[in-house]
Motif scaffolding. Structure first.
Motif, PDB file in Angstrom:
ATOM      1  N   GLU A 142      -4.436   8.734   2.456  1.00 45.78           N
ATOM      2  CA  GLU A 142      -5.043  10.272   3.266  1.00 45.78           C
ATOM      3  C   GLU A 142      -4.510  11.244   2.926  1.00 45.78           C
ATOM      4  O   GLU A 142      -5.530  11.931   2.971  1.00 45.78           O
ATOM      5  CB  GLU A 142      -4.931   9.473   4.877  1.00 45.78           C
TER       6      GLU A 142
ATOM      7  N   LEU B  63     -11.911   7.055  -1.055  1.00 42.65           N
ATOM      8  CA  LEU B  63     -10.632   6.663  -0.656  1.00 42.65           C
ATOM      9  C   LEU B  63     -10.224   5.491  -0.512  1.00 42.65           C
ATOM     10  O   LEU B  63     -10.757   4.370  -0.078  1.00 42.65           O
ATOM     11  CB  LEU B  63     -10.632   7.190   1.424  1.00 42.65           C
TER      12      LEU B  63
ATOM     13  N   ALA C 175      -2.031   3.372   2.514  1.00 48.50           N
ATOM     14  CA  ALA C 175      -3.569   4.418   3.043  1.00 48.50           C
ATOM     15  C   ALA C 175      -2.670   5.753   3.426  1.00 48.50           C
ATOM     16  O   ALA C 175      -4.104   6.793   3.126  1.00 48.50           O
ATOM     17  CB  ALA C 175      -3.123   3.638   3.977  1.00 48.50           C
ATOM     18  N   SER C 176      -1.443   5.682   3.877  1.00 46.23           N
ATOM     19  CA  SER C 176      -1.528   6.612   4.658  1.00 46.23           C
ATOM     20  C   SER C 176      -1.369   8.489   3.805  1.00 46.23           C
ATOM     21  O   SER C 176      -1.553   9.298   3.383  1.00 46.23           O
ATOM     22  CB  SER C 176       0.202   7.103   5.368  1.00 46.23           C
ATOM     23  N   ARG C 177      -0.657   7.141   2.071  1.00 42.76           N
ATOM     24  CA  ARG C 177      -0.837   8.719   0.441  1.00 42.76           C
ATOM     25  C   ARG C 177      -2.218   8.555   0.151  1.00 42.76           C
ATOM     26  O   ARG C 177      -1.494   9.981   0.070  1.00 42.76           O
ATOM     27  CB  ARG C 177       0.238   7.590  -0.258  1.00 42.76           C
TER      28      ARG C 177
ATOM     29  N   TYR D 206      -1.743   1.052   8.020  1.00 43.66           N
ATOM     30  CA  TYR D 206      -1.506   2.553   7.872  1.00 43.66           C
ATOM     31  C   TYR D 206      -0.426   3.153   7.418  1.00 43.66           C
ATOM     32  O   TYR D 206       0.518   4.151   8.088  1.00 43.66           O
ATOM     33  CB  TYR D 206      -1.808   3.432   9.060  1.00 43.66           C
TER      34      TYR D 206
ATOM     35  N   THR E  59      -8.434   6.337   9.536  1.00 38.39           N
ATOM     36  CA  THR E  59      -9.259   5.749   7.781  1.00 38.39           C
ATOM     37  C   THR E  59     -10.282   6.004   8.037  1.00 38.39           C
ATOM     38  O   THR E  59     -11.467   6.120   8.540  1.00 38.39           O
ATOM     39  CB  THR E  59      -8.709   4.427   7.757  1.00 38.39           C
ATOM     40  N   ARG E  60     -11.008   5.978   6.706  1.00 38.25           N
ATOM     41  CA  ARG E  60     -11.931   5.603   5.952  1.00 38.25           C
ATOM     42  C   ARG E  60     -13.363   4.298   7.215  1.00 38.25           C
ATOM     43  O   ARG E  60     -14.167   4.098   7.208  1.00 38.25           O
ATOM     44  CB  ARG E  60     -12.139   5.211   4.721  1.00 38.25           C
TER      45      ARG E  60
ATOM     46  N   GLY F  66       2.016   3.450   3.374  1.00 40.50           N
ATOM     47  CA  GLY F  66       2.471   3.879   2.145  1.00 40.50           C
ATOM     48  C   GLY F  66       1.322   4.041   1.965  1.00 40.50           C
ATOM     49  O   GLY F  66       0.878   5.012   2.450  1.00 40.50           O
TER      50      GLY F  66
ATOM     51  N   ALA G 164      -5.589  -0.491   5.429  1.00 41.74           N
ATOM     52  CA  ALA G 164      -5.908   1.129   6.908  1.00 41.74           C
ATOM     53  C   ALA G 164      -5.427   0.448   8.009  1.00 41.74           C
ATOM     54  O   ALA G 164      -4.949   1.377   8.943  1.00 41.74           O
ATOM     55  CB  ALA G 164      -7.156   1.250   6.953  1.00 41.74           C
TER      56      ALA G 164
ATOM     57  N   LYS H 166       1.295  15.014   5.827  1.00 43.77           N
ATOM     58  CA  LYS H 166       2.007  13.678   6.238  1.00 43.77           C
ATOM     59  C   LYS H 166       2.372  13.779   8.170  1.00 43.77           C
ATOM     60  O   LYS H 166       2.553  12.693   8.394  1.00 43.77           O
ATOM     61  CB  LYS H 166       3.073  12.519   5.604  1.00 43.77           C
TER      62      LYS H 166
ATOM     63  N   ASN I  56      -4.748   2.803  14.075  1.00 41.53           N
ATOM     64  CA  ASN I  56      -4.616   3.118  12.388  1.00 41.53           C
ATOM     65  C   ASN I  56      -5.955   3.387  12.142  1.00 41.53           C
ATOM     66  O   ASN I  56      -6.696   4.117  11.518  1.00 41.53           O
ATOM     67  CB  ASN I  56      -3.822   2.383  12.097  1.00 41.53           C
TER      68      ASN I  56
ATOM     69  N   GLN J  20      -0.524  13.383  10.577  1.00 41.87           N
ATOM     70  CA  GLN J  20      -0.992  12.109  10.274  1.00 41.87           C
ATOM     71  C   GLN J  20      -0.512  11.151  11.672  1.00 41.87           C
ATOM     72  O   GLN J  20      -0.421  10.229  12.049  1.00 41.87           O
ATOM     73  CB  GLN J  20      -0.893  10.852   9.414  1.00 41.87           C
TER      74      GLN J  20
ATOM     75  N   TYR K  60      -8.097   2.645  -0.577  1.00 37.38           N
ATOM     76  CA  TYR K  60      -8.037   1.681  -0.026  1.00 37.38           C
ATOM     77  C   TYR K  60      -8.074   0.203   0.934  1.00 37.38           C
ATOM     78  O   TYR K  60      -9.537   0.590   0.983  1.00 37.38           O
ATOM     79  CB  TYR K  60      -6.254   2.172   0.602  1.00 37.38           C
TER      80      TYR K  60
END
Lengths: 255, 364
Positions: A127, A109, A123-125, A119, B211-212, A121, A116, B17, B207, B20, A111
């Protein structure tokens, strides 16, 4: 062609030799099993390969890397393409199956922290892309019904499967399985054997397997190494090992 | 996407998407937006006295601090009882500026958003430094490390003349587009500032958690051996958790300093660290909305107990000193009761209510 070579590895804890002068090769694309009685040093060897321990002497060669160096800690080994499923469940028990597998994509991952936080563009893509990768593994390991379940609440057999799935999600070249069938009933074992066969044949991943069920080991292995008290006492194809007098002695004792 | 995006029932996703999204249905988002809007416009209709406005501002500052603590203790599983010291680091960063460049310098009065950000970064640096022992220490031993930071902080403030021996250091009034923020609108002004900060941080953390950079926190909490095997450095991840928590605490401290227009050591003692921890527990460890429930519940409770103690003071003889005894008593009682009966905190009640109304109009 050997993918991983263990040469003359010795591991000592104080005065105790957990492994002494063990040499093995793991051929690319094959299933190599390590068997032996309890305390023989099987898991210690796996720990050496995956970077949790560093051998006192000897080399572990994976490609151009020598994994026996103290520089290699587990998170670096995992990046090289060696994934590990643990003997006792070492899952992130408070998270869902999906999050467990996504954690294995951690290094993929790419980014940064600011992306993050927003979230949007990139990061979302990324993920979503990795979610697709994870879903493929979920599909492969037949974990669809459990996707959003919390891992700690799942049954033992399913948790073992999640453990293997998580190792697969790392996208490894070599998969180290430490007793993936321990404590399972016969059906679950059959399922797991089928998965291991598929991992080797469909995904072209080299498998190193530790297992106590000798029937299964004899059935699926291409190459077997036998350890006893930290020493290598036999190796070869399943037939050779089954007829090796030293192996028989270690398992059933002298006549 | 299914036909009706207003109800949670009969909904399915057709792309990753879509899954999410923070708000899975339109109604969720609408309700949240309305709620947020009402937070911004209620002061226009209701004129609260300064006393109650200060209570509300206090709750909001505590929310920011507890957000940080919850990331550290709830999500990353690293117990800290030095959190008030991190808040203090942020506050004393502002105080240091005030001492060094004078308390009416343009930097403090006009560039205050930058000052608050710097205070957060200083908090993050201190957090990372205090987090270094987490490379080796765990659980109770790590707790001792954070406790020692708390003690060192108090000593350093109390015994250095630069920090005025812990006595109040003055922080100036700030300027806004409309000019200097005067006494009358001071608390209202900071209410809006802190609210904006909370909304930004709230969404930021929400957010982060998908994420990681957020998942790795939970990973080291649940199993740092496996986290290591999955390709993250457990030690660095913990230090990062401390830094993140320190940043939020630092921002909270800076806001506290501006809100009270002064910094004194008695707002950042061990007692306050424990209160922050209590807020996190009562709100719900390891949940984002718990960081909002906890401070609100504890502060309102404290207000009620104060009222009660005052009334009880008239009924009972004054030598029983009920007023002083009542506060720690209820405080301790609430924590014990929560740990016994609802260890997952108020956030769990919220979860139950939500899952109950989610399927409406169907029963299951």
């Amino acid at each position: 062609m050997p993918l991983l070579t263990v040469t003359d590895v010795t591991l000592t804890f104080g005065g105790l030799n957990a492994l002494s002068h063990v040499s093995m090769t793991f051929e690319e694309g094959l299933i190599t099993s390590i068997i032996g009685p309890n305390g023989a040093g099987k898991t210690s060897l796996l720990n050496c390969i995956s970077g949790f321990y560093h051998p006192t002497r000897g080399d572990i060669t994976f490609g151009e890397h020598d994994l026996s160096l103290a520089y290699f800690s587990p998170h670096q080994v995992s990046v090289l393409g060696i994934a590990r499923a643990f003997q006792n469940l070492e899952l992130f028990s408070g998270m869902s199956v999906l999050d467990n597998l996504l954690l294995a994509r951690h290094q993929n991952l790419k980014y940064n922290l600011l992306q993050a936080l927003v979230y949007f563009g990139k990061a979302s893509r990324i993920e979503a892309e990795n979610r697709a990768y994870v879903e493929e593994v979920i599909d492969f390991m037949e974990l669809e019904p459990y996707r959003h379940k919390i891992v700690g609440n799942l049954s033992y057999g399913v948790q073992k499967r999640v453990e293997v799935a998580r190792a697969l999600t790392l996208g490894p070249k070599l998969l180290l399985l430490d007793e993936p069938m321990a404590g399972m009933n016969i059906e679950e074992k059959e399922d797991m054997v089928r998965f291991i066969g598929d991992i080797q044949q469909e995904r072209d991943i080299t498998v190193a397997l530790i297992e106590h069920d000798l029937g299964i080991v004899m059935d699926i292995s291409d190459q077997i190494y036998v350890l006893d008290f930290g020493e290598l006492i036999g190796s070869g194809t399943p037939e050779e090992v089954a007829n090796n007098p030293k192996v028989i002695e270690a398992y059933i004792g002298e006549e | 996407m299914s036909a009706n995006r207003w109800l949670a029932t009969g909904n399915y996703y057709s792309s990753y998407k879509e899954e999410q999204r923070i708000f899975s249905t339109h109604s969720d988002r609408l309700i949240f937006t309305l709620f947020l809007l009402s937070l911004f416009i209620w002061p226009l209709f209701l004129d609260l006295s300064s006393k109650y406005m200060l209570v509300i501002d206090n709750i909001l500052v505590a929310i920011i601090a507890v957000l940080g603590l919850n990331l550290l203790t709830g999500f990353a599983g690293l117990i800290s009882i030095g959190h008030a010291a991190f808040v203090g680091v942020g506050a004393y960063t502002v105080a240091s500026f005030s001492t060094v460049i004078g308390d009416n310098h343009v930097f403090l009065t006009h560039w205050w958003p930058l000052v608050i950000l710097i205070a957060g970064l200083v908090g993050a640096v201190f957090g990372a430094f205090v987090g270094l022992p987490s490379f080796r220490l765990r659980h109770l031993y790590l707790l001792m490390a954070t406790l020692s930071f708390q003690i060192i902080f108090q000593w350093a403030i109390n015994f250095s003349s630069f920090f005025n021996q812990g006595q109040t250091i003055f922080v100036p009034r700030v300027y806004w587009l409309t000019g200097k923020v005067m006494r009358k609108e001071h608390y209202l002004f900071w209410y809006y500032v802190i609210l904006v900060v909370i909304v930004l941080f709230g969404f930021g953390i929400r957010n982060l958690l998908r994420t990681r950079h957020g998942r790795c926190l939970v990973a080291v909490r649940d199993n740092d051996r496996a986290a290591d095997a999955m390709g993250m450095h457990p030690g660095l991840t913990k230090v990062y958790a401390f830094a993140l928590s320190g940043f939020l605490a630092g921002v909270a401290g800076a806001l506290h300093a501006y809100l009270y227009r002064g910094v004194g050591f008695e707002s950042f003692t061990l007692h306050h660290s424990i209160v922050y921890l209590a807020m996190a527990i009562v709100g719900g460890m390891g949940t984002l909305n718990g960081s909002f429930w906890g401070p609100a519940a504890i502060q309102i409770l404290e207000l009620q107990v104060e009222n009660l103690a005052e009334k009880a003071g008239h009924l009972f003889p004054s030598n029983m000193n009920l007023a002083t005894a009542l506060r720690p008593l209820t405080f301790g009682l609430v924590i014990v009761l929560f740990l016994m009966f609802e260890p997952r905190g108020i956030a769990n009640w919220w979860r139950i209510v939500r899952s109950y109304v989610k399927l409406w109009p169907f029963r299951y």
